[in-house]
Motif scaffolding. Structure first.
Motif, PDB file in Angstrom:
ATOM      1  N   THR A 162       0.953  -1.165  -0.033  1.00 57.74           N
ATOM      2  CA  THR A 162       0.175   0.138   0.047  1.00 57.74           C
ATOM      3  C   THR A 162       0.986   1.344   0.064  1.00 57.74           C
TER       4      THR A 162
ATOM      5  N   THR B 276      -5.425  -1.302  -1.502  1.00 60.84           N
ATOM      6  CA  THR B 276      -5.535  -2.789  -1.593  1.00 60.84           C
ATOM      7  C   THR B 276      -7.047  -2.970  -2.423  1.00 60.84           C
TER       8      THR B 276
ATOM      9  N   THR C  83      -6.026  -4.339  -5.930  1.00 58.96           N
ATOM     10  CA  THR C  83      -5.715  -5.817  -6.303  1.00 58.96           C
ATOM     11  C   THR C  83      -6.643  -6.349  -7.317  1.00 58.96           C
TER      12      THR C  83
ATOM     13  N   THR D 198      -1.363  -7.826  -6.821  1.00 57.24           N
ATOM     14  CA  THR D 198      -1.839  -7.946  -5.426  1.00 57.24           C
ATOM     15  C   THR D 198      -1.253  -6.742  -4.651  1.00 57.24           C
TER      16      THR D 198
ATOM     17  N   LEU E 298      -0.686  -5.312  -0.731  1.00 60.80           N
ATOM     18  CA  LEU E 298      -0.693  -5.899   0.668  1.00 60.80           C
ATOM     19  C   LEU E 298      -0.889  -4.486   1.616  1.00 60.80           C
TER      20      LEU E 298
END
Lengths: 115, 114
Positions: free
Chosen positions: B15, B83, B86, B112, B114
């Motif tokens: 992030t 997030t 993603t 992705t 995180l």
């Protein structure tokens, strides 16, 4: 703005069964219509398209689709599916006057064909 | 055959990081597109470009920017990854001229955050 809806999120059927996937769009003007397919682990690829002429369109791998203007529909059909037709199918629409040929996609239908 | 390549198949970022996704096509197509693909939502257009240095917002441009300095390359930038970004990101290209011209897609980048 145009939108596309696909009626089924998941379809499970056996080999040799017939397949029909529904697609409806909302747009008042002339449209171009597409079906794309994504086989497991592969790129999204064009199955067939309609832009003018005969509303019954034939594509690759025995698929066909019929454009019914009065119903704002472009349903995909295959008379007898094979295990290799397991994939995710996406309907899409573009307006001819839209800049850059941009497409609006439906939510997709995952098809699982059981051997 | 048209080939659309994307720089990474999988990416994991944190992030707040700045993220660059690169796309290259080898068929001299004028139009290039960035989509994100999420289950049940299909593909949603983030940005597209119909010429070098030209860009237009798609349906969900918030949190993204793009760059097209050369005809064959179209970059998607996440200025500060979150997030909710993603997703699977797909690049595509097509010839200009006809709205029914086929779009050719790359293999996708699964990001992705995180």
């Amino acid at each position: 703005a145009q939108s596309v809806s696909q009626h089924n999120h998941h379809v499970i059927l056996s080999e040799a069964a017939s397949l029909e996937l529904g697609c409806n769009y909302s747009y008042g003007g002339t449209v171009n219509l597409f079906w794309y397919v994504q086989y497991p682990g592969q790129h999204l690829q064009l199955l067939l398209k309609y832009f003018s002429g005969d509303p019954l369109v034939k594509g690759i791998k025995g698929f066909e689709a019929e454009f019914i203007k009065s119903k704002f529909s472009f349903n995909l059909r295959k008379p007898s599916v094979q295990w290799s037709d397991t994939a995710e199918y996406f309907c899409a629409v573009s307006a001819p006057q839209a800049a850059g040929n941009k497409l609006t996609f439906g939510g997709g239908t995952r098809v699982l064909v059981k051997p | 055959d048209v080939k659309v390549t994307q720089s990474s198949r999988y990416l994991v970022k944190r992030t707040g990081e700045k993220v660059f996704l690169e796309c290259v096509q080898d068929m001299d197509h004028e139009n290039m597109f960035w989509y994100r693909q999420d289950p049940g939502l299909g593909l949603r257009l983030i940005y597209f470009s119909y010429d070098v240095k030209m860009k237009e917002k798609g349906d969900i441009p918030e949190g993204y920017s793009v760059s097209r300095e050369k005809k064959e390359r179209f970059s998607l930038i996440l200025e500060s990854a979150s997030t909710n970004q993603t997703s699977m990101y797909l690049c595509a290209s097509s010839l200009s001229g006809q709205a029914h011209n086929e779009q050719f897609f790359g293999p996708g980048t699964r990001l992705t955050v995180l």
